[in-house]
Enzyme design. Structure first.
Site, PDB file in Angstrom:
ATOM      1  N   PRO A 296       0.577  -1.207   0.033  1.00  0.00           N
ATOM      2  CG  PRO A 296      -0.122  -1.184   2.062  1.00  0.00           C
ATOM      3  CD  PRO A 296       0.657  -2.256   1.236  1.00  0.00           C
TER       4      PRO A 296
ATOM      5  CD  GLU B  56     -20.523  11.172  17.468  1.00  0.00           C
ATOM      6  OE1 GLU B  56     -19.860  10.182  17.987  1.00  0.00           O
ATOM      7  OE2 GLU B  56     -20.842  11.439  16.363  1.00  0.00           O
TER       8      GLU B  56
HETATM    9  P1  ADP Z   1       5.778   4.600  -0.769  1.00  0.00           P
HETATM   10  O1  ADP Z   1       6.663   4.754  -1.975  1.00  0.00           O
HETATM   11  O2  ADP Z   1       5.480   3.258  -0.324  1.00  0.00           O
HETATM   12  O3  ADP Z   1       4.316   5.308  -1.398  1.00  0.00           O
HETATM   13  P2  ADP Z   1       7.553   6.439   0.526  1.00  0.00           P
HETATM   14  O4  ADP Z   1       8.649   5.644   0.408  1.00  0.00           O
HETATM   15  O5  ADP Z   1       7.129   7.411  -0.588  1.00  0.00           O
HETATM   16  O6  ADP Z   1       6.363   5.330   0.335  1.00  0.00           O
HETATM   17  O7  ADP Z   1       7.160   7.127   2.097  1.00  0.00           O
HETATM   18  C1  ADP Z   1       7.255   8.189   2.314  1.00  0.00           C
HETATM   19  C2  ADP Z   1       7.586   8.943   3.405  1.00  0.00           C
HETATM   20  O8  ADP Z   1       7.158   8.192   4.550  1.00  0.00           O
HETATM   21  C3  ADP Z   1       9.091   8.674   3.472  1.00  0.00           C
HETATM   22  O9  ADP Z   1       9.935   9.555   2.902  1.00  0.00           O
HETATM   23  C4  ADP Z   1       9.373   8.520   4.926  1.00  0.00           C
HETATM   24  O10 ADP Z   1       9.699   9.799   5.398  1.00  0.00           O
HETATM   25  C5  ADP Z   1       8.263   7.844   5.636  1.00  0.00           C
HETATM   26  N1  ADP Z   1       8.522   6.451   5.672  1.00  0.00           N
HETATM   27  C6  ADP Z   1       7.649   5.609   4.852  1.00  0.00           C
HETATM   28  N2  ADP Z   1       7.859   4.318   5.306  1.00  0.00           N
HETATM   29  C7  ADP Z   1       8.754   4.224   6.166  1.00  0.00           C
HETATM   30  C8  ADP Z   1       9.583   3.368   6.844  1.00  0.00           C
HETATM   31  N3  ADP Z   1       9.401   2.041   6.746  1.00  0.00           N
HETATM   32  N4  ADP Z   1      10.707   3.725   7.662  1.00  0.00           N
HETATM   33  C9  ADP Z   1      10.829   5.012   7.561  1.00  0.00           C
HETATM   34  N5  ADP Z   1      10.196   6.265   7.240  1.00  0.00           N
HETATM   35  C10 ADP Z   1       9.352   5.906   6.536  1.00  0.00           C
HETATM   36 ZN    ZN Z   2     -22.324   8.057  14.002  1.00  0.00          ZN
END
Ligand code: ADP
Ligand code: ZN
Length: 628
Positions: A214, A435
């Site tokens: 995802p 709620e």
């Molecule tokens: P995807 O390519 O899977 O959509 P990204 O690599 O672009 O996700 O993730 C976006 C940002 O979220 C990264 O630049 C980082 O800052 C953070 N992030 C996402 N997953 C991790 C992870 N496993 N460890 C550390 N940071 C993460």
């Molecule tokens: Zn509700």
């Protein structure tokens, strides 16, 4: 990445627009901004009228065009001491003024503060000047580009739209919580660094790796880390950028990309959202998409055109491996698939540690507790969460981030921005009952997650919210737990109906009902939890996409379809009866809680349970504490 002036301006303009409105907004006299006259204690409009009836009001200051009042009232219970209370009035109520005059109560009306006028005028002028200047600049710049203004004209030359980073600066240490994927990809780093080791023994180096998972789980980050660890350049492009309006552009971009990559080998080529180009050929509405197919064919040709030991490794990311063209997954292309999933609790803790490195946290902050509060969060969500919390910390002028900022940030990331609460009115009472309906059922049904808080402060689309303490993502959920969730989700509508009557129920339950129906249907068709017996009647996802499965096949007869509907209906009706029963039997405590909620706007779980416990027994809940 090189930021051109043009790009910078394109970004700066919207920021200016937003900034301008925020700036302007801060001059209006909002209730939060009443200068010296702020009174922190609030009083409901109803209570205010009561105070007027009992002659307790001595002075009233009206603000905000008569929508807010600061009331000075005597309190006989504490020796006629004067209290200052804030009241939100419904609209600019002229009848309040006439009432005050009739009763001879001192009052004063304060106009909207105006010291922002000069600034406001200046702001009004600055903005159009900037806008016109910016546009002028843009046009002048693009006039220099051969082929005329704008992007659309310069496609013929197929300006490369991929990015190249000579050094990504990302290391495996920066990627957390997806250890298995990291381990599998460690090998790729060795391929790039010491290819001889593999070629000497006749091993074929893989050309392509498909990262499946995802959004926001760190696929791009992981690809960058491979380039960073191996010390090679990183080329990236998104599948959606390949697919252009103009036939042939995508294919020529692929050619350009691989030409550049070959010149810079060894290197990593990263293709994000490969499903945008790599869908099954010949599928989709109205025959194929010529442009997409050409692009895909070009990609396949390029991948076949070089040997693995040239040192180019292509990493592609997708969330939908099932729609990819089989040709892409053949040996010699993307023959390795690595799953990158949302992190579990341990993984979340690791990701939080990575992103907490450069932030100032108060000693009391427990990353562990945050990890526990955030089941289902992806790496990107967690990074975003800590960033939001840091922004709040700065805005509140604190030295270090505390649990308070983090809690607020979690709420914001989950449910969106906080809005302003409604003034006391019938619809506010209805939302409060709705709620509390969720909350009371969540508390009194044993298999429901416990209430964390109930609030009338709107967020995102929701006008009120009941938060439940999340249990760790369980892989197995029992029948009684699903029934408890259905009953809880029906609690809002049940309360509306019991309290206000059938004719007064509102659209506010729409979302709840959608969830309820979904859960009940899955019980019947997927989990074999109904009288139809243990049958699986529907696949994992009923999502219709325009790829391979254009037609949704139904795997059962008309007769079974009718029986499914009957079962779903009977589950929901049973739960709804239960919800209404609980509401009716606990009406007294609900009424008391509604008054409290309208006054305080938020009741936290502990206090909620204490009050409920004065009236009835609360079943012991199994608090699931995950092992770390
Ligand atoms: P995807 O390519 O899977 O959509 P990204 O690599 O672009 O996700 O993730 C976006 C940002 O979220 C990264 O630049 C980082 O800052 C953070 N992030 C996402 N997953 C991790 C992870 N496993 N460890 C550390 N940071 C993460
Ligand atoms: Zn509700």
């Amino acid at each position: 990445m090189k930021l051109s002036w043009r790009t910078a301006l394109l970004w700066a303009l919207p920021i200016l627009v937003v900034g301008f409105f925020l700036w302007q907004g801060s001059f209006a006299t909002s209730p939060a901004n009443l200068g010296k006259n702020t009174a922190n204690t609030r009083m409901t409009y109803g209570r205010f009228l009561e105070y007027l009836d009992t002659n307790r009001v001595v002075n009233v200051d009206l603000y905000d065009s008569g929508r807010t009042a600061i009331v000075e009232a005597v309190d006989p219970e504490v020796g006629n001491r004067v209290q200052r209370l804030r009241v939100d009035l419904p609209g600019n109520s002229p009848e309040v003024v006439s009432r005050l005059r009739r009763d001879g109560i001192r009052f004063d009306v304060h106009p909207v503060r105006n010291d922002g006028a000069v600034w406001g005028l200046l702001g009004n002028l600055i903005f159009p000047i900037l806008l016109i200047g910016g546009l002028f600049f843009l046009f002048r710049r693009s006039g220099n580009v051969p082929g005329g203004p704008g992007q659309a004209m310069s496609f013929g030359k197929s300006k490369a739209r991929f990015q190249m980073e000579a050094k990504t600066g990302v290391m495996f240490d920066d990627v957390a919580g997806i250890e298995e994927a990291k381990e599998e990809l460690q090998e790729v780093v060795t391929f790039l660094k010491k290819p001889e080791r593999f070629t000497a023994v006749g091993a074929r180096i893989p050309k392509g790796v498909l990262l499946v998972g995802p959004p926001g789980t760190g696929k791009t980050l992981l690809a960058k880390a491979i380039a960073g660890e191996a010390g090679v350049p990183f080329f990236s492009i998104s599948g959606s950028e390949f697919v252009e309006m103009f036939v042939g552009v995508g294919a020529s971009r692929v050619r350009d990309l691989f030409k550049k990559a070959k010149e810079n080998a060894p290197c990593i080529v990263f293709i994000d959202e490969i499903d945008a180009v790599g869908r099954q050929r010949g599928a989709g509405i109205g025959g194929g998409n010529d442009e997409r197919e050409q692009t895909l064919n070009q990609l396949l040709t390029e991948m076949d055109g070089f040997e693995g030991n040239t040192g180019i490794i292509i990493i592609a990311a997708t969330n939908r491996p099932d729609v990819l063209d089989a040709a892409l997954l053949r040996p010699g292309r993307f023959d390795r698939q690595v799953m990158v999933d949302v992190p579990d609790i341990k993984g979340r803790l690791e990701v939080l540690k990575v992103h907490a490195r450069n932030k100032k946290l108060a000693t009391e902050v427990s990353l562990d507790a945050i990890a526990r509060r955030t089941p289902g969060f992806s790496g990107a969500d967690l990074a975003n969460l800590l960033n939001e919390a840091a922004i709040l910390t700065a805005r509140r002028r604190k030295e270090a981030m505390t649990m308070l900022e983090i809690d607020d940030a979690v709420d914001r990331v989950i449910a969106g921005m906080e809005g302003t609460p409604l003034v006391d009115s019938k619809s506010k009472r209805l939302i409060a009952y709705h709620e509390l309906g969720h909350a009371i059922i969540g508390t009194l049904v044993r298999d429901h997650d416990p209430v964390q808080k109930v609030t009338l402060v709107p967020r995102g689309q929701a006008r009120g919210l009941t938060w439940f303490a999340p249990s760790e993502e369980q892989s197995l959920i029992s029948r009684s737990q699903i029934l408890a969730r259905i009953t809880g989700a029906l609690g809002g509508r049940a309360a509306e109906e019991v309290v206000f009557g059938d004719a007064e129920v509102t659209t506010g339950a729409g979302n709840d009902l959608q969830q309820v129906t979904g859960m009940a249907r899955q019980m019947v068709t997927r989990f074999g939890m109904s009288d139809l017996g243990p049958l699986s009647l529907e696949g994992q996802s009923s999502e219709v996409f325009l790829g391979r499965d254009l037609m949704v096949r139904s795997e059962y007869s008309e007769e079974i379809a009718a029986r499914i509907d009957a079962q779903v209906r009977s589950i929901v009706e049973h739960c709804y009866d239960e919800a209404r029963r609980i509401i009716r039997e606990n009406r007294i405590v609900i009424d008391r809680l509604v008054d409290l909620l309208i006054e305080k706007e938020t009741i936290d779980g502990e206090e909620f349970r204490q009050i409920v416990a004065e009236y009835t027994d609360i079943p012991e809940k199994e608090q699931y504490t995950p092992q770390l």
